[in-house]
Every structure is written in C-alpha cells, then in structure tokens.
Design a protein around this motif. Structure first.
Motif: not given
Lengths: 389, 389
Positions: A102-111
């Motif tokens: 959240a601190e990096r404004a990452v709301g969705s990730v590929a894994v």
C-alpha cells in the motif's frame, strides 16, 4: 549483474501494479529479481519504479549492502510483532506485506504459480488483487543470459571439466580383475568415482547434490545415479551438473567412458550419438525452435533405424528423452530443446545431450553445454569425446 | 521410519477431508509425509485412510518402491497432457490434482501456509475447499522425533564431531607470525578451515551449504560466516550444521577456539557461556517450556551483569539471540528454546547455544545438540569444551 526486467512491464501491462515474490534465496526467481540470498523467505516487489525488498531485521544490513534493490524495508517498519501477535504468524505477516504494498500504491500484483497461498489469502483479504502469472515471465527473462551470466556458467563448466577429468582418470587407471574395475586391490565403484568428482568440485568452489556414474544396466536408465562395482567392456555414463557456490549458476556435461573393448553395437551407438550431438549443435541458431533442434537429433537416430519418442511415443529403448534444456540458476530451466521447444534467442544457454538406452546393451550419452550467439552458438564445453579410456 | 501422523487427524477434525502437500522432495513437510524425494514438485494427500501420492511417470517406479505411501498414482492416469494443452501448465495440473482428490472423495483440504497459489486457485475453481493450516500441524509432529530419527541425528553429529576435530587440529597446529595464524608459510584463513571441514564431511557422507568460521570482529556478529586470515589471541567461532546426504537429517554444533592467550574478558566470557550452557541443559526436561530453558540461560548472564534481550530488547552486545531451536529435516525447526518457546516433550531434538558478542571483544558461542528424554535429556554431542588450543 543487472538483468533486463523490461519484459516484466509487459506482464504488468495486463493490469497488475507490481510483480511480487515471497520466497527464500534458494528460489531462483527470488534470487534473480532481488540479487539477494537469505535462508528464510523474504519479499521482493518489482514495479516500473524499481525493485523493493522487505526483509527481517536480521537480514536488513546485508540486504542494504548486497541486494540489487532500489529500496529495502524491515518487517519491523510495519509493526510486524504486533500484527503477528494479533492475527498469527501467517495472517500477521501477510498484513505487513499488504501495508508494504500500500505504501508503494501497489493494489494488484502478478505472482509466480508457486507463490505461497498463506500470503496470497492474506493479501486478498486486505483488498489486494493477486493473480498467478501463467506466462512465467521471470523464468522467460532468465532464459536469456547477460554476458556476465554466461561467464558464470563458463566458469562452472571449467570446474566441471576438471571433475570429469578426475573421473576419467580413475576409470582409465583402473586394473581389470575378472571383468571388474579395481583400484588399489579393491573393486572400483560408482560411489568411489562420485567421491573423486565431489572432491574435485569442492576444491573448485562448486557444490552438487547428485551425480550420475552409471555402468551397464544402470546406464540404461537415464535417471539412475548408478551404484556398485564398475565393469570392463561396459559403458559408464558420467553426468555432472554442479553449482558454483559463489554465483549459484550451474554447469552440465556428460561423457560416456569404457575401459576395455566395446562390442560393435556399443561402438555404433557411440558414433551415432556423437553424430546426433553434432547435428543438434549444427542446427543451433537464433530463430530456430528448440523443437527443430530436437528434430535434427531425432533425424540422425531415425535414419539409422533407432526408435525415438518422435516415431514411437511409447518407446522404452532408443532415444527416449528430449535433446536438452536451459541451464542457469536452475540446472533445468527454459528454453526446452524438445518437442514443445520455442524459438531460441542469443543468450540462451542450453545442453545438447542425445543418448541411447537399452537394458540389454547399456546406455550412451554425450552432453555439451553451449550458448546461442547472434549467428550460431559457442560451445562452452572443452572436453574430448572418446569412448575407450 | 514410520511417523505418527495421528495428530493430523485432529487438524482434519476441523472439517477438512485431507491434508495436501504440493512440493518437491527438498521441502521437509513433503519429505516427511511422503517418505519420498524427487527433484520436481509432486503431490501428497494424507487422509485418515492413508497416504496417497501423485507423481510424474518418470518418478512412478521409484515412488512405488521407495515412498511411504498407501497408493501411488501417475499424472497420466488423469489425462494430464490433454488437461495441460487445454488449460495451460498451472491450471491443467491443478485440474488433474482435483480429479485425483475427487477419486478419493476428498472435497476439502488443509494445506501448509506455503502451498502453491496456482494449485490452490485451480482446486478452488474445481470446487475443492482449500484452507491454510495455521496450526502448522506437520511441523509440530516433526518436532517429536522417533527413535530412528534420533539415530539419524546422532549419526550426523558423529560426522560433525570429526569435522570439528579437523578444524580444531588445523587451528591448533598453526604457527603465529606477527599475530596471524599461518600454515605452510601462508596465512591460515577462515576459508581454508572451512575447506577442511567440508572435506571431512564429504568423506562422512554429509553435505553443507554454509559453515561459520569467524574470528575477532566477524565473530561478534552471530550470522557472519567469517573470512580472511585468522588471528592469534582472538576467539574463533566454529559453527557447523551439516546434513546427512542419505537420511537428510541435520546435526549442529559450535565451539570457540583461541590460539595463544585470551585476555581476562574473553576468559570470563567463555567460562560464563559454558556455565550458561550447563544451566540450559540442567533445565531441560519434558513439560518445561522452551521459554523457561531460555530463561535459565538468561539468568546466568544477567546475574553476571551481562545484557540479554530479556533485560534489554534493543541490546546490541551481550547475549543477543535465543538459546536454541529444534533440529531434524530442517536445521531450524520446532521447538523454539526462546521467549515464545512452548512445552518440551520427549523426542524433541534441540540445540542449547548461549553466546556473547561485542565488536570490541569478539564473540564466544558454545552449542550442544541434545534430545529430550522421559526424565531429562541426553547430550548427542561428544566434544570437549575448551577455549585455548
């Protein structure tokens, strides 16, 4: 080593803000993305802005110094202990990762497909979208080596040549008593030859978990490591795939040795397999598929009337495996030199390893490690191809 | 070795039909549940009916022979190739696992926290309930060793004692030139001692990824592996934790050696740390918590006025780690001998490893490996505790 991660941006183009890995340093994707090695799992997030690490306090100093990261954070920066005591180890840690994202404004990730479920469930609970990257993006990027990575593999293969020479020398200098190889009055075993290989590699700064030294019927099973006394007039397959302990890159090479006199079938098999190896090498160049290179090897065998998996998918004797595989941080990685092998690119490091197997005859395999170049390939292997020692 | 998996039934009592693992043989939970080792991921499902394996065709024969399984199935038994060509590698394989579970009437599974997301998502898609086992059931079962497992650890520790003796002998026989240890005219380095340790362990059938041989300021950081020339009159911490290549069980031991004359502070530190070690050992018995054993060690240090993490959680010198950990298929596993350590049981194999650290003084650590018995403990370590060599 600065890998080119721009292909990851294309993966992220599908809608994810970042590419997330949660694994320890033995995981090659983690190692590659972070440039960091730690015995316990840590978190790496790639975004178009850079590479961000989340590690324990124990690893923080070393990560700041060694990792290939733009930022390094500590679990404690996100109230790790409080979160774990509230929610338990798994959910508490996942909540910390959610805050870090959240601190990096990452709301969705590929894994990656093997991303840990415990972390994924916790992130989803916290509103983060987590999708498995079916396209295996990092694995595909890893398949194309930088010149520095090629150097790492080359250095490991130099060590591997010394190990192969140690094995050959022990077999060559054996005496034969009633058909069994002997050294210092005792039968010479697969285990003893393996020991010579291990000692040599240790001196070279390499480690290995397994080595194949397989004679006769053992050699007829491509996956048998071999055991017990070695015999004269029978092929001994020696397949060594060590890891350089410093760089973590692998090498891979196979030779087949015979002490005594080969019968005519073995002689033919060896010459045919060497011809198949050369045909595979000749086919290597950018733009050619792994399938086509595998096909060139099958062509040689099939022209000689030997069964391959291409002519008979159920074959149990003959050429019963694929031609090769990529080598790097993993000993088996992309690209495949096999029926489903994709187009090759400069920087691919691959094995070419044709072989023939029959429990009634034994096994023969010859394996070189090469790098695909702009106009063909360079053989990273400098070791003679000779059956009789 | 037949582990007692009945505690898993309690986990399943929470509503799951089975306990599912999808990992390769280097994963200790997989190794323990399946009794099988394979380089590529395979699937193990525990149900109250037995242990069921799903492996590739390549591993099928060996799994039938070697695995501790009631049934072994092949990917091909569930149309693996068709599934993968329809749905892709990850989803196709997950669909196969779903069919494998359905055939056993398993509609819900508990899984370890690091179960692969790709498989979990595919199973959920197919209607299987997948829940992370927060209670770490298999890890807890693994913390209590069978007598056979204790034998495996004992055997590894025998090899470890020989490695420690090799290290001590090299240090002891060094000459001192201008404060630096020398062998054959060259400075004796951490790396050279590590090499002696590795060669000894190789001969004993053991492998290791890392070893600590840390002198002076290096030794003041409990996680520094050490590098460069060893010096006289300074403590050298030697911490060896090898894995038996046959059984995969670990050993663990630390001794601190000094060539020359220790100053009075080092002498005090060593004697105090040995006293702390004995206090920790004396506290060991079934029913006592890991927290209490750790407390007994802290008591010794604190009575001498030395800082511990118990009196000062931010301490950077003194006794700055916990007292010990379980050892088995993993070199760090349950139980913890630490502030959050639970009650000990007979069969727990744990380290007791107090130490003192200060960059201005160096480091001292002494570590024994023991098994908790019905009425106390048995020390699996047979190695003198002496500083000056």
């Amino acid at each position: 080593m600065q890998p080119d991660l721009s292909a990851l941006d294309a993966t992220l183009g599908d809608g994810a803000d970042g590419y997330l890995v949660d694994a320890d340093g033995t995981d090659s994707t983690q190692r590659y993305l972070s440039g960091f090695d730690a015995p316990d799992p840590f978190v790496t997030c790639y975004t178009p802005d850079g590479v961000h690490l989340l590690v324990s306090g124990l690893e923080y100093g070393r990560a700041k110094k060694d990792a290939r990261a733009d930022t390094v954070s500590r679990l404690a920066d996100y109230d790790y202990r409080e979160r774990v005591s509230e929610a338990g180890q798994v959910a508490g840690r996942a909540a910390v990762v959610a805050d870090f994202l959240a601190e990096r404004a990452v709301g969705s990730v590929a894994v990656p497909a093997r991303f840990p479920l415990g972390t994924a469930d916790g992130l989803r609970e916290a509103g983060v979208t987590v999708d498995v990257d079916d396209g295996d993006a990092v694995t595909r990027i890893r398949a194309v080596k930088t010149s520095e990575e090629v150097e790492y593999v080359r250095r490991a293969q130099r060590a591997n040549e010394r190990a192969m020479a140690a094995a050959e020398s022990v077999i060559e200098s054996a005496t034969v008593v009633e058909g069994v190889l002997h050294r210092d009055g005792d039968p010479l075993t697969s285990e003893a030859v393996r020991r010579e290989i291990e000692l040599t590699l240790l001196r070279e700064g390499c480690a290995l978990d397994e080595t194949i030294v397989a004679c006769g019927a053992d050699a007829a099973d491509p996956h048998d490591r071999g055991s017990g006394p070695l015999r004269a007039d029978e092929p001994i397959v020696v397949d060594i795939f060590p890891r350089d302990k410093g760089t973590r890159y692998h090498a891979d090479m196979t030779r087949t040795f015979l002490k005594g006199t080969p019968d005519s079938t073995l002689r033919e098999w060896f010459d045919l397999t060497d011809e198949a190896r050369r045909a595979g090498l000749d086919a290597l160049e950018p733009g050619v598929t792994g399938e086509a290179v595998h096909g060139a090897v099958c062509d040689v065998y099939e022209a000689a009337g030997v069964p391959t998996l291409r002519t008979n998918p159920g074959a149990e004797t003959g050429f019963i495996h694929s031609t090769g595989h990529g080598v790097g941080l993993d000993v088996h990685e992309l690209p495949r030199i096999a029926p489903d092998g994709d187009e090759l690119e400069p920087g691919n490091v691959v094995t070419i390893e044709p072989g023939l197997y029959d429990p009634d005859v034994g096994g023969v395999r010859i394996e070189d490690l090469v790098v695909v170049t702009e106009d063909g390939y360079e053989n990273l292997t400098d070791y003679p191809v000779e059956l009789v020692v």
